[in-house]
Design an enzyme around this catalytic site. Sequence first.
Site, short mmCIF file in Angstrom:
data_model
loop_
_atom_site.label_atom_id
_atom_site.label_comp_id
_atom_site.label_asym_id
_atom_site.label_seq_id
_atom_site.Cartn_x
_atom_site.Cartn_y
_atom_site.Cartn_z
N SER A 1 -0.37 0.84 -7.36
CA SER A 1 -0.63 -0.46 -7.35
C SER A 1 -0.10 -1.26 -8.53
CB SER A 1 -0.61 -1.13 -5.98
OG SER A 1 -0.12 -1.47 -5.63
N HIS B 1 3.41 1.85 1.57
CA HIS B 1 2.30 1.83 0.53
C HIS B 1 0.87 2.31 0.04
CE1 HIS B 1 1.54 -0.35 -3.21
NE2 HIS B 1 0.46 -0.90 -2.68
N ASP C 1 7.76 1.69 1.54
CA ASP C 1 7.23 0.40 0.87
C ASP C 1 7.66 -0.99 0.80
OD1 ASP C 1 5.26 -0.65 -0.82
OD2 ASP C 1 5.06 0.98 -2.22
#
Length: 691
Positions: free
Chosen positions: A539, A660, A625
């Site tokens: 991320s 995610h 995501d």
Amino acid sequence: MPTAPRPEQRPFVHRHHGDERVDEYAWLRDREDPAVLAHLKAENAHTEESLAHLAGLREELFEEYRSRIKETDEDVPARDGAWEYFTRTQEGKQYPLFVRQPVGDGDSGRDSTGDAGGEEVLLDCNEAAEGTDYFALGAFAVSPSGHLLAYSVDTDGSEEFRMRVKDLRTGEHLPDTISPTGYGAAWSADEGFLFYTTLDPAHRPWKLWRHRLGTDQGEDVLIFTEEDESFYLGISRTRSREWLVLDLHATESSEVHVLPTDDPEGRWRLVAARRPGVEYTLEHHTDRFLFVTNDQGPDFRLAQAPVEDPRPERWTDVIPHQEGVRIVSVDAFTDHLVVALRSDGRTELDVITVADSERRRMVFEEPIYTVDVGTNREFDTTTLRIDYTSLTTPNSVVDVDLATDARRLRKRQPVLNVDLDRYQSTREWATAPDGTKVPISLVWRDDRPEGGPVLLYGYGSYEHSMDPWFSTLRLSLLDRGVAFAIAHVRGGGELGRSWYEHGKRLEKANTFTDFVAAADYLVDNGWTTRDGLAIRGGSAGGLLIGAVLNIRPDLCAAAVAEVPFVDALTTILDPSLPLTVREWDEWGNPVADPQVYAAMKAYAPFDNVSASHYPAIYATAGLNDPRVSYWEPAKWVARLRDRMTGGGPVLLKTELGAGHGGPSGRYDAWRDEAQVHAFVLDQVGLAKTSG
């Protein structure tokens, strides 16, 4: 391998502040275009083909993981009224079961399964997940009497949930269905109402609703709408069960409203209006509210005010602000307060006795560890449950007598077929270009060859600290001679609020140079060699990896970037995308500020891919995501292949049915990790199987 922009598409030109940026891969943003899905599938096939020679190692790693993990297991029951609640895993099952038993029924300290009289399975997530490739819970709220359960489910990784209500006395679901919702839910005291949130088009929780049990969702009452796009909305209930808390928070500002749980149709009360730069959280203790706030200093203080008049001018110190000692949170119990804080780069817990305000700090033997308040459901108790771990100590649940500090280890994560005494850890300090000392936490097995490979992990954003943690899966790397290291770079919160402030906005580059300094330290001091170094982040940590590779393509042999935020400038320039407006507090607003634009353009990984020799790169994405759009890693990988002059391979794996967090089932997640570990081992020359 998958290639290039589609020939019928002209490159997209971004124009801001008199500057032009060419994006030849903008077509990948159109998820409705069949060519996009075909491209992602082709990337997956290419990645699988490129790593086919590691199939045996991947399977060996997966079986190693299983051999160390007690697959049928349960956690320590946590008391809540007449019941003790816990979760259980079963061998062969992807997801946990949520279970309860009457207090005093069976051995509540057990760490293995067994049929206890009166035990109830509240929710079997395996049954709930049947027919789906993805499953995640957003809310799990048992009503005050224990008769009802409100829970919500996401089945595609989009983080939009469908809420149901189950009558635990009969096992039947009530007609009530609420969809879509955000995370969380809270009951009124009489169990007649549920409070929940919904999302705006940018995926921001922005509305609070009240649902009367037994009615259609169309009759639900809108309680609050947060129009400011930089604020998120959340709903919770205090441990005392007396107050519902509506929390409105931006990155640098907060506002809280409260309502008595026994007056669900009453008027919500504003506690303290939002002020720029002022953050606070609220906890309830008898006749006072407690606040953790930065209103008098960046490392926060603990304050209190009467429930009947909690205006900021009534806030008085419980613990005053102390520079360098970051107060994180407070948990209130009848006779004690427990304060979580950070000091000298460590997590700490302080206990305050209400009667005499005596304050003491819990002491732990290991020099490097992570401790936090665990699951504590009850307000009227003198026992505190804490969670403790380190790089060499498995996750541990400990009950602490708040009056005497006597401790009882309730459970330590079982690690099978392993001698844990063989693993060692330490903390080292690298020096950043500006002279700042950057901590590095390391763990290795005692027979590791000197100068062997190292996997260096980093994050460095949102004041999120990467505190040392134990991983059973990581042992497969350590057993093969790979050391694991964490670079505690600026932008995180490891060393207080200033550590965060000097790693964001116009100072974001410190995050990247800190990481490079940590990597160079490991090489220069004999921990590893350049060919033996691998780096990893996810991320915002994936942005870190991408930026570092552009700064120093020669830094390492391999890089893993999971759901990486690599097209950061394009995303933060687009207010229509999920999360963007809120993110301006973290990165700055490049739309309005040319200085921020220039700073982001200078480090954004996608914009700075160069004609260089890059290391082997393994990137991941999630088609659904909502945090980092799949096209960011997809575009980055395509541009890397187009511009790099050598090195690689550069591989992309996209989860086509997840978001995610990647695969949701534990076995799927283990296989995913085996892929990453095999890739790293291959690139540092340790890909042999035992066979």
